[in-house]
Design an enzyme around this catalytic site. Sequence first.
Site, PDB file in Angstrom:
ATOM      1  N   ASP A  51       1.150   1.134  -5.204  1.00  0.00           N
ATOM      2  CA  ASP A  51       2.346   1.530  -4.483  1.00  0.00           C
ATOM      3  C   ASP A  51       2.051   2.676  -3.521  1.00  0.00           C
ATOM      4  O   ASP A  51       1.081   3.414  -3.687  1.00  0.00           O
ATOM      5  CB  ASP A  51       3.439   1.957  -5.460  1.00  0.00           C
ATOM      6  CG  ASP A  51       3.894   0.807  -6.339  1.00  0.00           C
ATOM      7  OD1 ASP A  51       4.034  -0.300  -5.812  1.00  0.00           O
ATOM      8  OD2 ASP A  51       4.103   1.037  -7.542  1.00  0.00           O
ATOM      9  N   ARG A  52       2.902   2.822  -2.550  1.00  0.00           N
ATOM     10  CA  ARG A  52       2.735   3.878  -1.548  1.00  0.00           C
ATOM     11  C   ARG A  52       2.621   5.254  -2.203  1.00  0.00           C
ATOM     12  O   ARG A  52       1.851   6.108  -1.760  1.00  0.00           O
ATOM     13  CB  ARG A  52       3.919   3.850  -0.588  1.00  0.00           C
ATOM     14  CG  ARG A  52       3.824   4.830   0.571  1.00  0.00           C
ATOM     15  CD  ARG A  52       5.086   4.767   1.402  1.00  0.00           C
ATOM     16  NE  ARG A  52       5.077   5.744   2.480  1.00  0.00           N
ATOM     17  CZ  ARG A  52       6.150   6.133   3.135  1.00  0.00           C
ATOM     18  NH1 ARG A  52       7.335   5.623   2.819  1.00  0.00           N
ATOM     19  NH2 ARG A  52       6.071   7.026   4.097  1.00  0.00           N
TER      20      ARG A  52
END
Length: 201
Positions: A51-52
């Site tokens: 994920d970011r």
Amino acid sequence: MSRGSQKQPYRYLIFYKPYNVLSQFTDNGGDRATLKDFIPVSDVYPVGRLDRDSEGLLLLTNHGRLQHRLSDPRYGHSRTYWVQIEGTPEETALQQLRQGILIQGHRTRPAQVTQLKEPTMPPRNPPIRYRKTVPTSWLSLVLQEGRNRQVRRMTAAVGHPTLRLIRVAIEHLTLDGLRVGEWRSLTPDEQQRLLTESALN
């Protein structure tokens, strides 16, 4: 066989993904940082995702069968995460994580979970929010699957939200020797071992 139809060799890269970088080469939603800002190699794709707001090891390849093997939970390839959590977990919470957590109607596979002393890692930019009154702890989680935001959902389910998440290994591949934002190609020995572990050799 004509030159134009010759098969291109497979590429295998590992990358130390920084916080706040998308695990893809384009951003359809704006001008956020992507893999293209760090990796000048075309036609490779991440195996799984980070994920970011997560950091750490990302494997990229153009080998489609390997991508499938490592992404499909049926094949059970290990991924190791170091997780900074809010609070100090009791043994009952650790046992819940080890045995599996019910998330969105599905129980996670049993995980290897151990408490860590605070590891020496590069500082995150920006740093996590520090609160004097709330202690934090570190865990090592070894998972055999990679569902969407799984680690964060697991720790939240036992009352300890994730503050920082770093993937430090995929099978035998680790972050050793890489700085944040750096990438390299796998060595021939690393490639051979990865393909053997994935039953592709």
